[in-house]
Design a protein around this motif. Structure first.
Motif, mmCIF file in Angstrom:
data_model
loop_
_atom_site.group_PDB
_atom_site.id
_atom_site.type_symbol
_atom_site.label_atom_id
_atom_site.label_comp_id
_atom_site.label_asym_id
_atom_site.label_seq_id
_atom_site.Cartn_x
_atom_site.Cartn_y
_atom_site.Cartn_z
ATOM 1 N N GLU A 7 0.758 -1.128 0.095
ATOM 2 C CA GLU A 7 -0.167 0.104 0.117
ATOM 3 C C GLU A 7 0.904 1.140 0.085
ATOM 4 O OE1 GLU A 7 -3.881 1.477 2.445
ATOM 5 O OE2 GLU A 7 -2.291 0.861 3.651
ATOM 6 N N THR A 8 0.594 2.269 -0.812
ATOM 7 C CA THR A 8 1.397 3.274 -0.792
ATOM 8 C C THR A 8 0.196 4.699 -0.761
ATOM 9 O OG1 THR A 8 0.874 4.162 -3.306
ATOM 10 C CG2 THR A 8 2.892 2.394 -2.449
ATOM 11 N N GLU A 9 0.809 5.823 -0.760
ATOM 12 C CA GLU A 9 -0.263 6.893 -0.400
ATOM 13 C C GLU A 9 -0.844 7.220 -1.805
ATOM 14 O OE1 GLU A 9 1.799 10.859 -0.320
ATOM 15 O OE2 GLU A 9 3.829 9.850 -1.097
ATOM 16 N N ASP A 66 -6.731 1.334 -7.140
ATOM 17 C CA ASP A 66 -7.222 2.527 -5.836
ATOM 18 C C ASP A 66 -7.232 1.491 -4.555
ATOM 19 O OD1 ASP A 66 -7.226 4.996 -7.444
ATOM 20 O OD2 ASP A 66 -8.996 3.785 -8.610
ATOM 21 N N GLN A 67 -7.855 0.139 -4.490
ATOM 22 C CA GLN A 67 -8.124 -0.433 -3.155
ATOM 23 C C GLN A 67 -8.001 -2.169 -3.645
ATOM 24 O OE1 GLN A 67 -11.377 0.946 -0.723
ATOM 25 N NE2 GLN A 67 -12.264 2.088 -2.608
ATOM 26 N N VAL A 68 -7.840 -2.781 -2.960
ATOM 27 C CA VAL A 68 -7.934 -4.340 -2.841
ATOM 28 C C VAL A 68 -8.821 -5.003 -1.914
ATOM 29 C CG1 VAL A 68 -6.446 -6.118 -2.393
ATOM 30 C CG2 VAL A 68 -5.533 -4.315 -3.601
ATOM 31 N N VAL A 69 -9.599 -5.679 -2.214
ATOM 32 C CA VAL A 69 -10.380 -6.465 -1.359
ATOM 33 C C VAL A 69 -9.695 -7.857 -1.086
ATOM 34 C CG1 VAL A 69 -12.908 -7.368 -0.693
ATOM 35 C CG2 VAL A 69 -12.412 -5.454 -2.112
ATOM 36 N N ASP A 82 -5.232 4.302 5.439
ATOM 37 C CA ASP A 82 -5.615 4.858 4.370
ATOM 38 C C ASP A 82 -6.780 4.370 3.885
ATOM 39 O OD1 ASP A 82 -3.529 6.851 4.549
ATOM 40 O OD2 ASP A 82 -2.278 5.632 3.337
ATOM 41 N N LYS A 83 -7.358 3.423 4.269
ATOM 42 C CA LYS A 83 -8.493 2.652 3.719
ATOM 43 C C LYS A 83 -8.435 2.236 2.135
ATOM 44 C CE LYS A 83 -11.896 4.523 7.092
ATOM 45 N NZ LYS A 83 -13.009 5.119 7.269
ATOM 46 N N ARG A 84 -7.289 1.490 1.916
ATOM 47 C CA ARG A 84 -7.011 0.965 0.833
ATOM 48 C C ARG A 84 -7.312 -0.587 0.465
ATOM 49 N NH1 ARG A 84 -5.813 4.981 -2.772
ATOM 50 N NH2 ARG A 84 -4.923 6.869 -2.025
ATOM 51 N N VAL A 85 -7.131 -1.147 1.662
ATOM 52 C CA VAL A 85 -7.130 -2.671 1.857
ATOM 53 C C VAL A 85 -8.378 -3.057 2.699
ATOM 54 C CG1 VAL A 85 -5.991 -4.780 2.641
ATOM 55 C CG2 VAL A 85 -4.647 -2.894 1.595
#
Length: 399
Positions: free
Chosen positions: A185-187, A203-206, A336-339
């Motif tokens: 995960e990056t910014e 943008d995101q991963v589930v 950062d709510k990406r994962v």
């Protein structure tokens, strides 16, 4: 239909089981650019080795009961909506009895509690059950028989096909045989690296990888309290035995003290005996003529007529995706709510509902009250040993 509030997001879903395909379907329908990465093939994990009993019977606390009860309605609506293929959801109910004063007392307490919660429960006479299931042999010690009419049997492969067909028609892409070896995960987003060196950035991963969730969480430096399904542990694993076709008219789930039985299509039955799970070892598959098979057949012959010639065609071991406290873990796991993590037991019951609720949180930034008690935080940075030992209190293999 694309959500008006959603902007085009690039989302990876890792895992093509019930949770992964359910959320991918919903994300794609909301306008996201969805890629599903699956290490093997659709349903290769727990989603293909399950008793697949859709229910909210004896599930606690009340918030978990409500989640499962709502999920039953979600299945009804999903099948009703534009169904063109084979049905996967058969709301034919569940019959149950208990023997012995202690087990009967526990069953009666459970039915009283379910009635209080508004869950449909019917008390039946022996004659009622015998009329509905002509080949049944009801235990003489069974004083009270119960029927749960809203519960269902589910055919996982057909449901998975439906979910993938819908996701594909909305633009989702499936990458089978695509093993993810690292997640960063990056910014600016998330980068996945595949085993062949290829990278995906979005943008995101589930994470919908079931019992393998800990492996990917470790990539972002997080531990997850998940039961180890590779251990010889009846909480983590259970036997599932499949019979050859039999001349029976069973069209519902049957739960008895010594054997759980459900139809599996074409006259075949799926059998489960929870006490025999004491002998389970996921690295040792029992033979179809060994002790486990013979004992299940012996019990089956006590419950039904017309099965003296019954044979076990195969035995599978279901390895469960079970958080350490037995409850779902749904939500973001990084600041950062990406994962976003999705892992739960009872996936067959909960899958379509959780797919919708989690997609709403990911795209619409709206978290349902139904998920209030199931954030992953309680499990992160901990190990299964940090939680009280889960016992096989109710029907742990039933999804």
């Amino acid at each position: 239909m694309t959500s008006k509030s959603a902007h085009k997001q690039k989302v990876a879903v890792i895992g093509a089981g019930i949770l992964g395909l359910s959320v991918a379907r919903q994300l794609a329908q909301k306008g996201a650019e969805v890629t599903i990465f699956e290490r093997d093939y659709i349903g290769a994990g727990t989603s293909s080795t399950t008793f697949a009993w859709v229910n909210s019977n004896g599930k606690s606390p009340d918030s978990y009961h409500q989640l499962n009860a709502t999920a039953i309605d979600e299945h009804v609506e999903l099948q009703r909506e534009g169904q063109v293929g084979a049905p996967w959801f058969h709301q034919t109910g569940t019959y149950e009895w208990a023997t012995g004063s202690e087990l009967q007392h526990r069953l009666n307490e459970r039915t009283e509690n379910l009635t209080t919660l508004g869950y449909p429960v019917e008390k039946l006479s022996r004659a009622d059950v015998q009329a509905r299931l002509p080949e049944i042999r009801i235990d003489p010690q069974a004083d009270e028989l119960w029927f749960f009419p809203t519960e269902a049997i589910l055919y996982p492969s057909i449901l998975l096909a439906k979910l993938w067909a819908d996701a594909k028609s909305s633009g989702a892409v499936l990458r089978n045989h695509s093993d993810i070896v690292s997640l960063n995960e990056t910014e600016h987003g998330v980068t996945l690296t595949l085993a062949d060196g290829e990278q995906w950035t979005g943008d995101q991963v589930v994470l919908a990888t079931g019992r393998w969730s800990r492996e990917l969480m470790a990539n972002i430096g997080l531990d997850l309290a998940l039961i180890d399904a590779n251990k010889a542990d009846r909480v983590a694993c259970g036997f599932l035995a499949y019979t050859a076709p039999l001349p029976l008219q069973l069209d519902a789930n049957l739960i008895t003290p010594e054997l759980n039985v459900r139809p599996d299509g074409g006259g075949r039955l799926l059998l489960q005996a929870l006490d025999l799970d004491l002998y389970v070892n996921p690295s040792l598959l029992p033979s179809t003529d060994g002790f486990i098979a013979k004992e299940m057949l012996r019990r089956l012959r006590r419950i039904f007529a017309n099965v003296d010639h019954a044979k076990i065609e195969r035995i599978a071991i279901g390895q469960r995706a079970r958080p350490a406290d037995g409850l779902p873990a749904m939500g973001y796991v990084t600041p950062d709510k990406r994962v976003y993590l999705m892992v739960t037991h009872s996936g067959m019951t909960l899958g379509p509902l959780l797919g919708r609720l989690c997609a709403e949180e990911i795209i619409d930034k709206t978290r349902s009250d139904l998920l209030a008690d199931f954030a992953p935080d309680r499990l992160i940075g901990k190990k299964a040993e940090d939680f009280p030992q889960i016992s096989s209190v109710f029907y742990p293999s039933a999804q």
